[in-house]
Scaffold this motif. Structure first.
Motif, PDB file in Angstrom:
ATOM      1  N   PHE A 228       4.778   0.787   3.579  1.00 13.27           N
ATOM      2  CA  PHE A 228       4.238   1.883   2.860  1.00 13.27           C
ATOM      3  C   PHE A 228       4.505   2.445   1.401  1.00 13.27           C
ATOM      4  CE2 PHE A 228       4.432   6.935   1.226  1.00 13.27           C
ATOM      5  CZ  PHE A 228       3.238   6.877   1.858  1.00 13.27           C
ATOM      6  N   LEU A 229       5.620   1.519   1.935  1.00 12.41           N
ATOM      7  CA  LEU A 229       6.016   1.995   0.281  1.00 12.41           C
ATOM      8  C   LEU A 229       6.122   0.516  -0.583  1.00 12.41           C
ATOM      9  CD1 LEU A 229      10.130   2.648   0.878  1.00 12.41           C
ATOM     10  CD2 LEU A 229       8.500   3.953   0.438  1.00 12.41           C
ATOM     11  N   ILE A 230       5.490  -0.743   0.053  1.00  7.64           N
ATOM     12  CA  ILE A 230       5.047  -1.516  -0.574  1.00  7.64           C
ATOM     13  C   ILE A 230       3.946  -1.310  -0.991  1.00  7.64           C
ATOM     14  CG2 ILE A 230       3.845  -3.714  -0.148  1.00  7.64           C
ATOM     15  CD1 ILE A 230       6.262  -4.384   1.677  1.00  7.64           C
ATOM     16  N   THR A 231       2.570  -0.268   0.106  1.00  6.45           N
ATOM     17  CA  THR A 231       1.386  -0.218  -0.900  1.00  6.45           C
ATOM     18  C   THR A 231       1.492   1.334  -1.668  1.00  6.45           C
ATOM     19  OG1 THR A 231       0.514   0.127   1.724  1.00  6.45           O
ATOM     20  CG2 THR A 231      -0.342   1.090   0.764  1.00  6.45           C
ATOM     21  N   ILE A 232       2.296   2.020  -1.506  1.00  2.65           N
ATOM     22  CA  ILE A 232       3.398   2.801  -2.968  1.00  2.65           C
ATOM     23  C   ILE A 232       2.745   1.669  -4.354  1.00  2.65           C
ATOM     24  CG2 ILE A 232       4.036   4.263  -4.321  1.00  2.65           C
ATOM     25  CD1 ILE A 232       4.708   5.661  -1.946  1.00  2.65           C
ATOM     26  N   MET A 233       3.254   1.217  -4.249  1.00  4.37           N
ATOM     27  CA  MET A 233       3.962  -0.014  -6.033  1.00  4.37           C
ATOM     28  C   MET A 233       2.126  -0.653  -5.889  1.00  4.37           C
ATOM     29  SD  MET A 233       7.842  -2.309  -4.544  1.00  4.37           S
ATOM     30  CE  MET A 233       8.090  -1.716  -3.062  1.00  4.37           C
ATOM     31  N   ALA A 234       2.079  -1.151  -4.630  1.00  5.60           N
ATOM     32  CA  ALA A 234       0.209  -1.813  -5.441  1.00  5.60           C
ATOM     33  C   ALA A 234      -0.212  -1.036  -5.836  1.00  5.60           C
ATOM     34  CB  ALA A 234       0.073  -2.590  -4.485  1.00  5.60           C
ATOM     35  N   ILE A 235      -0.737   0.467  -5.187  1.00  8.00           N
ATOM     36  CA  ILE A 235      -1.550   1.526  -6.169  1.00  8.00           C
ATOM     37  C   ILE A 235      -1.270   1.550  -6.724  1.00  8.00           C
ATOM     38  CG2 ILE A 235      -2.191   3.614  -5.418  1.00  8.00           C
ATOM     39  CD1 ILE A 235      -2.248   3.496  -2.483  1.00  8.00           C
ATOM     40  N   PHE A 237       1.343   0.294  -9.530  1.00  9.98           N
ATOM     41  CA  PHE A 237       0.936  -0.572 -10.773  1.00  9.98           C
ATOM     42  C   PHE A 237      -0.382  -1.111 -10.578  1.00  9.98           C
ATOM     43  CE2 PHE A 237       5.984  -1.450  -9.473  1.00  9.98           C
ATOM     44  CZ  PHE A 237       6.596  -0.910 -10.349  1.00  9.98           C
ATOM     45  N   GLY A 238      -0.881  -0.975  -9.571  1.00 11.76           N
ATOM     46  CA  GLY A 238      -1.979  -1.466  -9.344  1.00 11.76           C
ATOM     47  C   GLY A 238      -3.058  -0.605 -10.376  1.00 11.76           C
ATOM     48  N   TYR A 239      -2.603   0.667 -10.616  1.00  7.87           N
ATOM     49  CA  TYR A 239      -3.720   1.575 -10.892  1.00  7.87           C
ATOM     50  C   TYR A 239      -3.278   0.999 -13.290  1.00  7.87           C
ATOM     51  CZ  TYR A 239      -3.636   6.109 -14.053  1.00  7.87           C
ATOM     52  OH  TYR A 239      -4.014   6.754 -15.311  1.00  7.87           O
ATOM     53  N   GLU A 240      -1.866   0.990 -13.372  1.00  8.56           N
ATOM     54  CA  GLU A 240      -1.470   0.482 -14.418  1.00  8.56           C
ATOM     55  C   GLU A 240      -2.829  -0.729 -14.656  1.00  8.56           C
ATOM     56  OE1 GLU A 240       0.377   2.084 -16.132  1.00  8.56           O
ATOM     57  OE2 GLU A 240       1.872   3.291 -14.718  1.00  8.56           O
ATOM     58  N   TYR A 241      -2.898  -1.557 -14.292  1.00  3.75           N
ATOM     59  CA  TYR A 241      -3.331  -2.732 -14.588  1.00  3.75           C
ATOM     60  C   TYR A 241      -4.629  -2.481 -14.472  1.00  3.75           C
ATOM     61  CZ  TYR A 241      -5.461  -7.329 -13.293  1.00  3.75           C
ATOM     62  OH  TYR A 241      -6.353  -8.627 -13.405  1.00  3.75           O
ATOM     63  N   VAL A 242      -5.488  -1.479 -14.148  1.00  2.00           N
ATOM     64  CA  VAL A 242      -6.999  -1.453 -13.555  1.00  2.00           C
ATOM     65  C   VAL A 242      -7.439  -0.754 -15.285  1.00  2.00           C
ATOM     66  CG1 VAL A 242      -8.825   0.124 -12.959  1.00  2.00           C
ATOM     67  CG2 VAL A 242      -7.310  -1.397 -11.731  1.00  2.00           C
ATOM     68  N   MET A 243      -6.274   0.356 -15.641  1.00  2.00           N
ATOM     69  CA  MET A 243      -6.835   1.074 -16.508  1.00  2.00           C
ATOM     70  C   MET A 243      -6.423   0.645 -18.179  1.00  2.00           C
ATOM     71  SD  MET A 243      -3.745   4.146 -18.031  1.00  2.00           S
ATOM     72  CE  MET A 243      -2.620   3.468 -17.454  1.00  2.00           C
ATOM     73  N   VAL A 244      -5.658  -1.114 -18.491  1.00  2.00           N
ATOM     74  CA  VAL A 244      -5.391  -1.355 -19.606  1.00  2.00           C
ATOM     75  C   VAL A 244      -5.813  -2.748 -19.538  1.00  2.00           C
ATOM     76  CG1 VAL A 244      -3.431  -3.756 -20.055  1.00  2.00           C
ATOM     77  CG2 VAL A 244      -2.557  -0.949 -19.580  1.00  2.00           C
ATOM     78  N   SER A 245      -6.615  -3.206 -18.309  1.00  2.24           N
ATOM     79  CA  SER A 245      -8.171  -4.383 -18.418  1.00  2.24           C
ATOM     80  C   SER A 245      -7.639  -5.498 -19.171  1.00  2.24           C
ATOM     81  CB  SER A 245      -9.074  -3.398 -18.895  1.00  2.24           C
ATOM     82  OG  SER A 245      -9.371  -3.213 -18.060  1.00  2.24           O
ATOM     83  N   ILE A 389       3.206   7.350 -13.128  1.00  2.00           N
ATOM     84  CA  ILE A 389       2.208   6.930 -12.203  1.00  2.00           C
ATOM     85  C   ILE A 389       3.358   5.666 -12.372  1.00  2.00           C
ATOM     86  CG2 ILE A 389       1.161   5.094 -11.351  1.00  2.00           C
ATOM     87  CD1 ILE A 389      -1.058   7.342 -12.080  1.00  2.00           C
ATOM     88  N   TRP A 390       4.384   4.637 -12.986  1.00  2.00           N
ATOM     89  CA  TRP A 390       4.446   4.063 -13.766  1.00  2.00           C
ATOM     90  C   TRP A 390       5.867   4.673 -12.677  1.00  2.00           C
ATOM     91  CZ3 TRP A 390       5.994  -0.844 -14.614  1.00  2.00           C
ATOM     92  CH2 TRP A 390       7.078  -1.294 -15.349  1.00  2.00           C
ATOM     93  N   ALA A 391       6.550   5.376 -12.665  1.00  2.00           N
ATOM     94  CA  ALA A 391       7.943   5.952 -12.245  1.00  2.00           C
ATOM     95  C   ALA A 391       8.020   6.123 -10.552  1.00  2.00           C
ATOM     96  CB  ALA A 391       8.525   7.380 -12.942  1.00  2.00           C
ATOM     97  N   ILE A 392       6.695   6.664  -9.934  1.00  7.14           N
ATOM     98  CA  ILE A 392       6.828   6.622  -8.386  1.00  7.14           C
ATOM     99  C   ILE A 392       6.698   5.160  -8.268  1.00  7.14           C
ATOM    100  CG2 ILE A 392       5.042   7.084  -6.781  1.00  7.14           C
ATOM    101  CD1 ILE A 392       3.881   9.258  -8.692  1.00  7.14           C
ATOM    102  N   GLY A 393       6.176   4.002  -8.654  1.00  4.40           N
ATOM    103  CA  GLY A 393       6.583   2.533  -8.277  1.00  4.40           C
ATOM    104  C   GLY A 393       7.883   1.902  -8.923  1.00  4.40           C
ATOM    105  N   ILE A 394       8.370   3.004 -10.024  1.00  9.63           N
ATOM    106  CA  ILE A 394       9.585   2.483  -9.465  1.00  9.63           C
ATOM    107  C   ILE A 394      10.653   3.128  -8.762  1.00  9.63           C
ATOM    108  CG2 ILE A 394      11.827   1.995 -11.065  1.00  9.63           C
ATOM    109  CD1 ILE A 394       9.766  -0.012 -11.860  1.00  9.63           C
ATOM    110  N   LEU A 395      10.119   4.439  -8.458  1.00 11.30           N
ATOM    111  CA  LEU A 395      10.989   4.753  -6.976  1.00 11.30           C
ATOM    112  C   LEU A 395      10.487   3.553  -6.389  1.00 11.30           C
ATOM    113  CD1 LEU A 395      12.863   6.789  -6.319  1.00 11.30           C
ATOM    114  CD2 LEU A 395      10.612   8.316  -6.174  1.00 11.30           C
TER     115      LEU A 395
END
Length: 583
Positions: A228-235, A237-245, A389-395
């Motif tokens: 679950f924690l790995i999934t949170i990181m994927a979501i 950091f993946g959000y940042e990836y999609v946003m920056v394109s 969202i970045w902070a959630i991934g780091i946490l």
């Protein structure tokens, strides 16, 4: 009762049955050992009330898990079964957390901001090398039924064993400090600065104890939590990836073209830092222990081979996921912040009314970011949601790696010292050591000083790498220890070259860090420590070369040094290797 045979193991590693010896005290579940004073080999006397094939049932994985996951039969799919793969899934994902800790995330974002997409191939190569080394650690645990710390305890003499333990503990404490720093920074960002850094450190202390008791709900549920924690990181950091394109063409070129056009010393240092951040010393000890959580009959070579296969497949999947997450971070900062100047970022943050704009001086120097500044610049350029969202991934990264670091510490302490400390006592000790300096810096210094500790901690863990990589190659290459599963010539050569290169790269990283300090006193201290350090690494390397087959280095009776002091590790778990006659 049973009659046992003494087994004389010659320096070549071949057992030689000798005369019968009296049965030892009934009920003793492991062997009594002594070294033959004649110097011809090591004699081993087996005793017990049960045949050796039952050793797996008495070898309980009680450090954290009071159960073992059964492996289902699937006769319809003898070569590959998804049911079996699912049963073996878990240890590899726990191991992969070390590839996603805050230290790695910081290395990723710095790689992107300093070198753009140009060092993605280094990240890919480091991950592949890490996978091959993790394979060795997992095989050691599966084949012998002992994890790396236990094997080191049995194989090395007392003084090297104690030094190894201290070095590995140092690496675990350094990793623990990085995880605490990452979690504290994430909490500070999530609270918009309301919770100070020292408050985040204290919260991390408390939640660690809460997480430690979650394994009471069952091993599979605990592994699901990590998933679950790995999934949170994927979501996140993946959000940042999609946003920056990011530019996909540049991404593919950077990943598969091993070249860094126009790169200088900063990019080279960053490339070295990537290797040091990805391959973690304590992770070898952790992975070799986690694989013991599956029910594998080590008296059955077919089951052992099958377990090795599925654990390797699972590790490939887990590290592929971790690699993709790391790529997300690198490419986000490569696309958005490569080549940016402090002036540019300060102006944008000031216009967006970010109070953290003062973190970026008004000059024309290249932007230098860490996990805290990284969150801030994402917020400045892409809105507050990106920062949170970045902070959630780091946490998630900090909390998950905190838990696996605690497990590593428990395995190492029990393996090297044979101490059965409670989880509470173990965590109180290591947390106190890790958190005290972190808390002091958080109280009396600023966030730059706290994140700056990561550079020192990366150097510290780079220094510890030989103390995990050399032993794992040594013991997986010893035929008396691994029997039919010992490393072949190809693995010995490739493993030796890889470990040599990794150690050289990390030594270069250490030299760069020390020379940048610019203080003569530190040079003198570093020189003295280097002599002692290199002498011990040379000792481990010497024994490793003998295990790899360089026999002329043996100097006669190598086993007196402890290299083959207990070559019966595999024999303990292989019924065919030890004749036991029942009466």
């Amino acid at each position: 009762m049973y009659e046992e045979y003494a087994i004389d193991v010659t320096p070549s590693g071949k057992p030689d049955l000798k005369e019968k010896v009296p049965t030892m005290t009934p009920g003793k579940e492991h062997e009594a050992l002594y070294e033959d004073s004649s110097g011809d080999g090591v004699s081993t006397i087996y005793s017990g009330t049960a045949p050796p094939e039952r050793s797996d049932s008495t070898d309980e994985f009680t450090t954290y898990f009071d159960q073992k996951v059964p492996i289902p039969e699937d006769e319809k799919h003898p070569w590959f079964s998804f049911r079996k793969l699912w049963a073996f899934t878990g240890p590899g994902f726990l191991m992969s957390i070390a590839y996603l800790d805050p230290g790695n995330i910081e290395s990723d974002l710095q790689s992107g901001s300093i070198a753009g997409f140009k060092l993605l191939w280094v990240l890919l190569l480091a991950t592949i090398i890490g996978l091959l080394l993790q394979r060795l650690a997992a095989r050691l645990g599966v084949v012998t039924g002992l994890h790396l710390a236990e094997v080191c305890n049995r194989q090395y003499p007392k003084v090297p064993r104690i030094i190894l333990w201290l070095m590995v503990e140092l690496a675990i404490i350094g990793s623990d400090m990085q995880e605490v720093i990452g979690s504290a920074i994430a909490i500070n960002l999530l609270s918009a600065g309301t919770i100070p850094l020292w408050g985040g450190v204290l919260i991390t202390i408390a939640d660690t104890f809460v997480f430690l008791f979650l394994d009471k709900y069952g091993l599979r549920k605990l592994e699901a939590l990590f998933g679950f924690l790995i999934t949170i990181m994927a979501i996140t950091f993946g959000y940042e990836y999609v946003m920056v394109s990011p530019d996909q063409g540049q991404l593919l070129k950077g990943m598969f073209v091993p070249y860094c056009e126009g790169c200088g010393p900063p990019q080279l240092e960053q490339a070295v830092g990537i290797v040091g951040a990805v391959i973690m010393p304590h992770n070898m000890y952790l992975h070799s222990a986690l694989v013991k959580s599956r029910q594998v009959n080590r008296a059955n070579k077919k089951e052992v081979a099958e377990a090795n296969k599925y654990f390797f497949i699972e590790s490939c999947i887990a590290l592929f996921v971790s690699f993709i997450i790391n790529v997300f971070v690198v490419t986000v900062f490569a696309e958005a912040f490569f080549g940016k100047l402090n002036n540019d970022v300060h102006e944008v943050c000031a216009n967006e009314s970010f109070s953290q704009a003062k973190l970026f001086p008004e000059n024309n120097e290249t932007l230098d970011v860490d996990i805290y500044k990284g969150g801030v610049v994402l917020g400045c350029y892409f809105g507050p949601a990106a920062m949170y969202i970045w902070a959630i991934g780091i946490l998630a990264a900090g909390q998950s790696s905190t838990m696996t670091g605690t497990y590593s510490g428990q395995f190492v302490m029990e393996g090297f010292l044979n101490l059965k400390w409670s989880r509470f006592a173990r965590v109180v000790l290591t947390r106190s050591i890790a958190i005290t300096p972190t808390l002091l810096v958080a109280i009396f210094q600023n966030v730059e000083s706290l994140t700056g500790m990561n550079d020192f901690l990366n150097v510290l863990m780079s220094l510890q790498l030989p103390f995990a990589l050399i032993p794992v190659l040594t013991f997986t290459s010893l035929q008396p220890v691994m029997n039919d599963f010992a490393n072949g010539l190809g693995w010995k050569i490739a493993g030796g070259i890889l470990i040599f290169l990794i150690c050289v790269i990390n030594m270069y990283f250490v030299v760069i860090y020390v020379t940048a300090l610019g203080q003569v006193a530190l040079y003198v201290c570093a020189s003295i420590l280097s002599v002692v350090y290199l002498a011990f690494v040379a000792y481990l390397t010497w024994q490793c070369l003998i295990a790899l087959g360089v026999s002329f280095l043996a100097c006669g009776h190598t086993y007196h040094l402890g290299l083959t002091a207990h070559p019966e590790l595999f024999l303990l778990n292989n019924m065919d290797a030890v004749p036991v006659v029942s009466k």
